[in-house]
Design an enzyme around this catalytic site. Structure first.
Site, mmCIF file in Angstrom:
data_model
loop_
_atom_site.group_PDB
_atom_site.id
_atom_site.type_symbol
_atom_site.label_atom_id
_atom_site.label_comp_id
_atom_site.label_asym_id
_atom_site.label_seq_id
_atom_site.Cartn_x
_atom_site.Cartn_y
_atom_site.Cartn_z
ATOM 1 N N ARG A 145 16.680 11.859 15.716
ATOM 2 C CA ARG A 145 17.032 12.847 15.122
ATOM 3 C C ARG A 145 17.435 12.820 13.560
ATOM 4 N NH1 ARG A 145 19.242 14.092 19.862
ATOM 5 N NH2 ARG A 145 17.876 15.346 21.052
ATOM 6 N N LYS A 169 23.329 15.368 20.310
ATOM 7 C CA LYS A 169 23.772 16.297 20.783
ATOM 8 C C LYS A 169 24.420 16.666 21.933
ATOM 9 C CE LYS A 169 19.402 19.265 18.759
ATOM 10 N NZ LYS A 169 18.920 20.278 19.438
ATOM 11 N N HIS A 237 10.835 15.158 11.449
ATOM 12 C CA HIS A 237 10.547 15.449 12.266
ATOM 13 C C HIS A 237 9.424 14.732 12.715
ATOM 14 C CE1 HIS A 237 12.839 17.294 15.565
ATOM 15 N NE2 HIS A 237 12.174 18.578 15.849
ATOM 16 N N ARG A 240 9.993 11.758 13.799
ATOM 17 C CA ARG A 240 10.571 11.713 15.278
ATOM 18 C C ARG A 240 9.351 11.674 16.574
ATOM 19 N NH1 ARG A 240 14.728 12.719 19.408
ATOM 20 N NH2 ARG A 240 14.997 14.548 20.136
ATOM 21 N N HIS A 263 16.953 13.848 25.191
ATOM 22 C CA HIS A 263 16.516 15.221 25.548
ATOM 23 C C HIS A 263 16.767 15.027 26.711
ATOM 24 C CE1 HIS A 263 12.007 15.824 23.345
ATOM 25 N NE2 HIS A 263 13.464 16.284 22.337
ATOM 26 N N TYR A 272 4.827 16.618 24.716
ATOM 27 C CA TYR A 272 4.182 15.753 24.150
ATOM 28 C C TYR A 272 2.550 15.449 25.189
ATOM 29 C CZ TYR A 272 8.001 14.982 21.495
ATOM 30 O OH TYR A 272 8.902 15.901 20.215
#
Length: 291
Positions: A145, A169, A237, A240, A263, A272
């Site tokens: 990220r 995160k 992004h 990514r 994730h 994806y």
């Protein structure tokens, strides 16, 4: 509102950017409530519906409407849990439906063009071009990220280690592999930069002490122009997304890609697979003799 935002920061480890976004969304909701003569903390189902109508009337995107509604729902749920109100009306109101958009990506050749343009600029010397080349190599090597990338500590890339620890995160850490090209790009950048004035790999005179996301995105668009790509098509992004899609196209396991991207839910990674399917259809149409 202040108590809610403090809870988000302390209990959920929300970043400053997340807290600022929540504050803006709640202020927007409060403005609509006060226009209806309602205390935001006592808002009900009708007020939430009016909030959605107000956003739609302003022409706000459905993604923005859903994000703001999510923030308000979380705020009302907090009030209910704290005993500040007797009900939680947030679950009674649905946000606008929107089709799931596939992420924008770049082809392998387009990414290769960016890397070549960055390498050519870096070979000419200077801290700026060598920094951009290092950022690009690290981003595409690990699918970071942008916030993770620009805030990497100086110790993240050291001693020719094959992996680095990245804090994502919620403070969750994950291992990200480092390619030989990424190592070489960082070594060249460090030689051009000199000793870091602080603990960050990419220090800058910003409030955070490191390169900002906006500055990197701006430099990346300049590089896109040099590589002959539309600037609007390239962003951190998007790279990514390209990282994840290219791995899947070349046979990587979905669980591995989930781990590399950081994730928490594999459903987030599954988007994806749709991009991969589109790629396979395009290849079939281009290459099959009867297509």
């Amino acid at each position: 509102m202040d108590a809610f935002l403090e809870m988000m920061a302390v209990e959920h480890d929300a970043s400053r950017h997340t807290i600022d976004a929540y504050r803006r969304d709640l202020v927007c909701f409060a403005d609509v409530c006060r226009g209806r003569g309602v205390d935001p903390e006592k808002a009900g189902e009708a007020d939430l519906s009016a909030f959605l109508k107000a956003m739609a009337a302003r022409g706000e995107a459905k993604t923005t409407q859903n994000r703001r509604l999510s923030a308000v729902r979380r705020f009302l749920r907090f009030l209910y849990a704290e005993g500040a109100r007797a009900d939680d009306p947030g679950s009674l109101v649905d946000g606008p439906k929107r089709p799931k958009a596939l992420p924008k990506i770049l082809s392998i050749e387009e990414v290769r063009g960016l890397l070549v343009a960055a390498e050519e600029a870096a070979q000419a010397g200077g801290a700026g071009p060598t920094r951009l080349a290092a950022l690009l190599e690290l981003l595409y090597a690990g699918g970071l990220r942008v916030s993770e990338l620009v805030s990497l500590p100086e110790s993240a890339v050291a001693n020719r280690r094959e992996v680095m620890m990245v804090k994502g995160k919620g403070g969750r850490e994950r291992m990200v592999p480092l390619t030989e090209a990424a190592h070489l790009a960082v070594e060249r950048y460090r030689a051009a930069r000199g000793p870091s004035p602080n603990r960050f790999l990419f220090p800058a005179r910003s409030r955070e002490g490191h390169l900002t996301r906006q500055a990197f995105a701006r430099d990346l668009k300049g590089l896109a122009a040099a590589a002959g790509l539309p600037s609007a098509k390239v962003s951190p992004h998007v790279l990514r997304h390209a990282f994840a899609t290219h791995l899947l196209v070349n046979g990587a396991d979905l669980r591995v890609v989930q781990t590399l991207l950081g994730h928490q839910d594999i459903a987030t990674t599954e988007i994806y697979t749709h991009v991969q399917a589109d790629h396979l259809v395009a290849v079939l149409n281009d290459c099959h003799p009867l297509a």
